[in-house]
Design an enzyme around this catalytic site. Structure first.
Site, short mmCIF file in Angstrom:
data_model
loop_
_atom_site.label_atom_id
_atom_site.label_comp_id
_atom_site.label_asym_id
_atom_site.label_seq_id
_atom_site.Cartn_x
_atom_site.Cartn_y
_atom_site.Cartn_z
N LYS A 273 -22.58 8.62 -17.89
CA LYS A 273 -24.17 9.41 -17.30
C LYS A 273 -24.08 9.98 -15.50
CE LYS A 273 -27.01 7.52 -19.75
NZ LYS A 273 -27.87 6.49 -20.72
C1 E4P Z 1 -29.86 5.74 -23.15
O1 E4P Z 1 -29.31 4.81 -22.30
C2 E4P Z 1 -31.51 6.38 -21.67
O2 E4P Z 1 -30.99 5.47 -21.13
C3 E4P Z 1 -32.64 5.25 -23.05
O3 E4P Z 1 -32.17 5.50 -24.10
C4 E4P Z 1 -33.38 4.91 -21.92
O4 E4P Z 1 -35.12 3.98 -22.94
P1 E4P Z 1 -35.64 4.06 -22.42
O5 E4P Z 1 -37.22 4.68 -21.97
O6 E4P Z 1 -36.19 2.86 -23.58
O7 E4P Z 1 -35.79 2.78 -21.63
#
Ligand code: E4P
Length: 217
Positions: free
Chosen positions: A85
């Site tokens: 990522k």
């Molecule tokens: C994926 O891993 C994203 O970083 C995650 O879904 C973010 O979620 P949040 O907005 O609930 O922190």
């Protein structure tokens, strides 16, 4: 639409994986921090649970392209189907295009607009992650964003997969499936909410109760 689980919690991953419905595990620095383990240890532990053929997403921390590329190479060694990522920014796009040449698959994360998603695909990202819940949080429409990206990718025949992140409830997941999203990454709690329905629970109780009156011999 594929379902990934958005957690680094080992028990949640084990339980969800046993259901046979999870094809990937996504993490971010906040998710890793919640588990109180070193990043490398957390990823290796997850890899041991899900096996070689399941995607695991791990995020770089560096803010310059060269640092992201170096980190990505290190993270890639932790699991066979590792997806790196990379945060959406100019340096991130640079890193994505360099990593593509190195054969490393990336996911551009923290995507909040269709324009960002288009650039991520042009840079060579295998996945792009729009955060629909966080869009909803500021009073905008997260599902509309994902729908717009899905439509754009379909019209342009773009192969980058949309992994919708920051999902907050089962309605998000259903909306994503309807708009042609490739993957929804969801917290464990949402998977459980999707399984349960009061009429299913009551119906099963009635079947079992009625079964008591069926002659057995
Ligand atoms: C994926 O891993 C994203 O970083 C995650 O879904 C973010 O979620 P949040 O907005 O609930 O922190």
């Amino acid at each position: 639409m594929k379902i990934f689980i958005d957690t680094a919690n080992v028990e949640e991953i084990k339980n969800a994986y046993a259901l046979g419905i999870v094809e990937g595990v996504t993490t971010n620095p906040s998710i890793i921090a919640r588990e109180g383990k070193k990043f490398e240890d957390a990823i290796k532990e997850i890899s041991g649970i899900v096996g070689d053929e399941t995607y695991i997403f791990g995020e770089v921390i560096g803010l310059e392209a060269d640092k992201m590329v170096k980190e990505a190479h290190e993270i890639s060694k932790l699991h066979k189907k590792m997806i790196i990522k990379i945060p959406m920014c100019a340096e991130g796009l640079k890193a994505v295009s360099l990593l593509k040449k190195d054969g490393i698959r990336t996911c551009v994360t923290l995507c909040f607009s269709a324009g960002q998603a288009l650039l991520a695909s042009n840079a060579g990202a295998a996945f792009v992650a729009p955060f629909l819940g966080r869009v909803d949080d500021i009073g905008w429409d997260g599902l509309q964003l994902v729908s717009e990206i899905a439509e754009m990718f379909a019209v342009q025949d773009i192969k980058t997969q949309i992994v919708a992140a920051s999902t907050r409830n089962p309605l998000h997941v259903i909306g994503l499936a309807k708009c042609g999203c490739d993957v929804a990454t969801v917290p464990y709690k949402i998977i459980m909410q999707m399984i349960e329905h009061p009429l299913t629970r009551d119906g099963l109780q009635k079947f079992l109760k009625d079964w008591e009156s069926v002659p057995k011999n």
